[in-house]
Design an enzyme around this catalytic site. Structure first.
Site, PDB file in Angstrom:
ATOM      1  N   GLU A 282      59.715  47.809  94.959  1.00  0.00           N
ATOM      2  CA  GLU A 282      60.803  48.286  94.104  1.00  0.00           C
ATOM      3  C   GLU A 282      60.233  48.979  92.871  1.00  0.00           C
ATOM      4  OE1 GLU A 282      62.618  44.502  93.605  1.00  0.00           O
ATOM      5  OE2 GLU A 282      63.282  44.439  95.690  1.00  0.00           O
TER       6      GLU A 282
ATOM      7  N   GLU B 157      63.846  42.409  99.687  1.00  0.00           N
ATOM      8  CA  GLU B 157      62.484  41.875  99.838  1.00  0.00           C
ATOM      9  C   GLU B 157      62.227  41.299 101.223  1.00  0.00           C
ATOM     10  OE1 GLU B 157      64.454  41.291  97.252  1.00  0.00           O
ATOM     11  OE2 GLU B 157      63.376  41.747  95.402  1.00  0.00           O
TER      12      GLU B 157
ATOM     13  N   HIS C 132      62.181  34.604  85.477  1.00  0.00           N
ATOM     14  CA  HIS C 132      61.314  35.788  85.350  1.00  0.00           C
ATOM     15  C   HIS C 132      60.026  35.461  84.597  1.00  0.00           C
ATOM     16  CE1 HIS C 132      65.266  37.562  86.170  1.00  0.00           C
ATOM     17  NE2 HIS C 132      64.655  38.664  86.546  1.00  0.00           N
TER      18      HIS C 132
ATOM     19  N   ASP D 114      58.856  35.118  90.831  1.00  0.00           N
ATOM     20  CA  ASP D 114      60.074  34.294  90.836  1.00  0.00           C
ATOM     21  C   ASP D 114      61.038  34.701  91.947  1.00  0.00           C
ATOM     22  OD1 ASP D 114      60.017  33.385  87.542  1.00  0.00           O
ATOM     23  OD2 ASP D 114      58.991  35.211  88.137  1.00  0.00           O
ATOM     24  N   PHE D 115      60.925  35.933  92.418  1.00  0.00           N
ATOM     25  CA  PHE D 115      61.849  36.433  93.447  1.00  0.00           C
ATOM     26  C   PHE D 115      61.470  35.965  94.856  1.00  0.00           C
ATOM     27  CE2 PHE D 115      62.636  40.576  90.771  1.00  0.00           C
ATOM     28  CZ  PHE D 115      63.136  39.801  89.730  1.00  0.00           C
TER      29      PHE D 115
ATOM     30  N   PHE E 276      58.600  40.330  90.662  1.00  0.00           N
ATOM     31  CA  PHE E 276      58.329  39.074  89.953  1.00  0.00           C
ATOM     32  C   PHE E 276      58.088  38.001  91.018  1.00  0.00           C
ATOM     33  CE2 PHE E 276      60.702  41.458  86.869  1.00  0.00           C
ATOM     34  CZ  PHE E 276      60.404  40.975  85.604  1.00  0.00           C
TER      35      PHE E 276
END
Lengths: 313, 335
Positions: free
Chosen positions: B32, B63, B132, B88-89, B86
């Site tokens: 992205e 993703e 994040h 976190d994703f 990130f």
């Protein structure tokens, strides 16, 4: 027919060591076992158009797809028995059939073969090499994010990939009616700006024709197609499934529509096959399966510590 | 230093990727905002202009699909460098990472290679909130089948990126946002170091003693290496000589270098911006305990993130993060 004989062999061998008390961990083939009896047309009708160089990603129910793709039957049987001579030396098992020689890969997780199929198609497109990727999935997978993300990505990038939904109407015990907002998943193709085709009644010839058009379009650079096949799961979701969720009489109805028998009848009626020819083909298929099972039974188990190898290359 | 050529980690990553893309047509980048924008953290800057949108592909926010696609492309002979913006994703795509990327080599008995790099930003300290700011080193390193690395400076960042791209197995390349050298985000100046223009590799599984000392070993990775170096300065002013080990990679983990250092100093403090329990700090201490606990002159200490979601409010986040003073305090409590 090879596929059906293979599944029948699996069905009987799987129960070895599991009677009178069913214990999934026992017998020569332990673990879960998802048979594809009845769903053979979905694999054959599409894969008949492919070469060894094309890519197939399969599901937790992969045997018919693997056999149609030309995965080495001896090594596949040995893998399912957990033997050293198996495709991956026993590391994968029945839900993880991988054969690099014919570009066949699997995932036991619903919908997760789709991303890799999109990526393999991207790889061919970027290199300017011929090749179509086919992702097989069940109708239960269409409610996964992976389905929607993969269709969108394949369409945005106009990739040579075909998505084949084998709609056997049941996600284990939950019916499509209970789980899915549309009657036909083929209509979902519209949301991703690609053709969507529906094949009724498990018809391999109709599927062959539709798949041929789709694959030709993909090879010509026109992008992906979604194909939905109405198919019949003649067995349980997995071996040992009591199937109490099925309406009474459903299985008998489906067995009457067994695609192997239907196809035989059709070919004989059309004058394309004689009983003798059928018997010869059947004997040949049976012999092929018997040889694979014998190979698997007679192969050695891997040394246990081989489990520690092949994590990285 | 003569002919010094200081780069930020972001530029070092982009330079390494560009050099590999020139050398090998199978290398491509996707993720992205990695195209025209050059990556939110600058690590793909310049690639889109040089190589175009075919090889530097902006993706939809999907993703699961594009990381799964990277696995399929890698199995088919390409070398994708894919970005998870990130770490976190990971929650929306972990199946593609740990069930496909990390397992397909094993499931194929080594017949499929999966030569892909999953680069992902980690770390907090700038009030980006609890979705994040995480590091999650331990989460990824815990799961078998993927190499897990995190450079603390630009020299390592470049050499480890080239090493990662050339590896036939999947590599999770974690880069700390606070080390990237972005103009719009405060950065650790110690991460911007001399970086040769030619290509070179930094092998995985080799920790580096970045400061020698005899009284205590401080072990860290990424940002916590810099915290440890600053703590070592402070300790020096109180007459304590601290050795600092930069792990650089968690998988494979260089247990020998850690053990040899602790065998020399007799004291161990592990510093980690990831959550404290069930993670990196425990693993490093175990490395000593399993091999020879008698080398320890004092109980080992850990300075790690408390087991809480990362808070937004600046004083709360600063309270939770590791810092040099906490490391000094941990030393002073040892004996």
């Amino acid at each position: 027919m090879v596929s059906r004989f293979f599944e029948e062999a699996m069905e009987s061998i799987y129960m070895e060591g599991k009677t009178p008390v069913f214990n999934m961990a026992e017998g020569p083939i332990p673990g879960e076992m998802h048979l594809s009896n009845g769903q053979e047309p979905c694999a054959v009708g599409v894969i008949a158009h492919l070469t060894a160089g094309d890519i197939v990603t399969a599901t937790h129910r992969p045997h018919h797809q693997a056999i149609a793709k030309g995965v080495d039957l001896d090594k596949m049987a040995a893998e399912i028995f957990g033997k050293k001579t198996g495709l991956s030396g026993g590391r994968g098992g029945h839900m993880h059939i991988f054969d690099a020689d014919v570009n066949f890969a699997c995932s036991g997780i619903i919908g997760q073969g789709m991303g890799p199929a999109v990526g393999a198609a991207l790889s061919r497109k970027m290199r300017g090499e011929d090749g179509v990727a086919v992702a097989f999935l069940g109708e239960g997978a269409v409610n996964q994010g992976a389905f929607h993300e993969s269709l969108n990505l394949a369409s945005v990038w106009k990739l040579p990939v075909i998505f084949v939904v084998e709609d056997n109407a049941w996600g284990i015990s939950v019916s499509k009616k209970q789980s899915t907002a549309v009657e036909h998943n083929a209509v979902r193709a519209q949301a991703y700006n690609m053709p969507g085709r529906f094949i009724a009644d498990n018809d391999p010839i109709a599927l062959f024709d539709v798949a041929g058009v789709a694959i030709e379009a993909a090879r010509a650079g026109h992008g992906p197609t979604l194909i939905e096949v109405e198919t019949y799961r003649l067995a349980g979701h997995f071996m040992g499934d009591a199937e109490d969720y099925r309406p009474e009489g459903e299985i008998d109805g489906l067995k009457a529509k067994d695609p192997i028998l239907v196809m035989k009848k059709r070919l004989i009626n059309d004058g394309l096959l004689t009983e003798d020819q059928h018997t010869a083909l059947s004997d040949k298929a049976k012999a092929r399966v018997d040889a694979a099972i014998t190979f698997a039974r007679e192969s050695d188990f891997p040394a246990p510590e081989e489990a520690l190898e092949k994590v990285f290359v | 230093m003569e002919n010094e050529r200081k780069l930020t980690i972001a530029r070092a990553m982009a330079e390494a990727t560009a050099q590999e893309m020139r050398r090998d047509n199978s290398v491509f980048v996707m993720g992205e905002d990695i195209g025209q924008l050059g990556g939110v953290y600058g690590n793909t800057r310049g690639l889109w202009k040089e190589f175009g949108p075919e090889r530097v592909r902006d993706t939809p926010i999907s993703e699961t699909a594009f990381i799964g696609a990277a696995v399929g492309a890698a199995q088919d002979g390409m070398r994708p460098v894919v970005e998870l913006m990130f770490v976190d994703f990971f929650g929306v795509c972990m199946d593609a990472i740990y069930n496909l990327m990390a397992k397909n080599i094993y499931f194929s008995g080594g017949k499929f290679k999966v030569p892909m790099v999953l680069m992902t930003s980690v770390g907090g300290g700038y009030s980006d909130g609890g979705q994040h700011s995480q590091c999650l080193y331990g989460t990824f390193a815990h799961l078998p089948g993927m190499k897990v690395i995190c450079p603390s400076n630009a020299y390592d960042a470049k050499g480890m990126m080239i090493e990662a791209i050339r590896d036939d197995s999947p590599v999770v390349y974690m880069y700390h946002k606070g080390l990237q050298g972005m103009g719009w985000l405060g950065t650790e100046s110690g991460a911007t170091v001399h970086t040769p223009s030619e290509d070179y590799t930094v092998p995985f599984g080799k920790a580096k003693v970045v400061r020698e000392g005899g009284d205590v070993t401080l072990v860290g990775i990424g940002m916590s290496v810099h915290d440890s170096l600053k703590a070592a300065e402070k300790l020096e002013s109180q007459g304590v000589s601290a050795e600092v080990v930069d792990l650089r990679s968690l998988v494979p983990l260089d247990r020998d270098t850690v053990f040899n250092s602790v065998a020399k100093t007799g004291r161990l403090i592990v510093v980690d911006e990831d959550y404290k329990s069930f993670g990196l700090t425990g693993e490093i201490i175990t490395t000593i305990a399993e091999r020879d606990i008698s080398v320890l002159k004092a109980s080992p200490q850990r300075v790690a993130y408390p087991d809480i979601p990362i808070p937004f409010s600046r004083p709360m986040e600063r309270f939770a993060l590791p810092n040099p003073d906490k490391i000094v305090a941990a030393y002073n409590e040892m004996n």
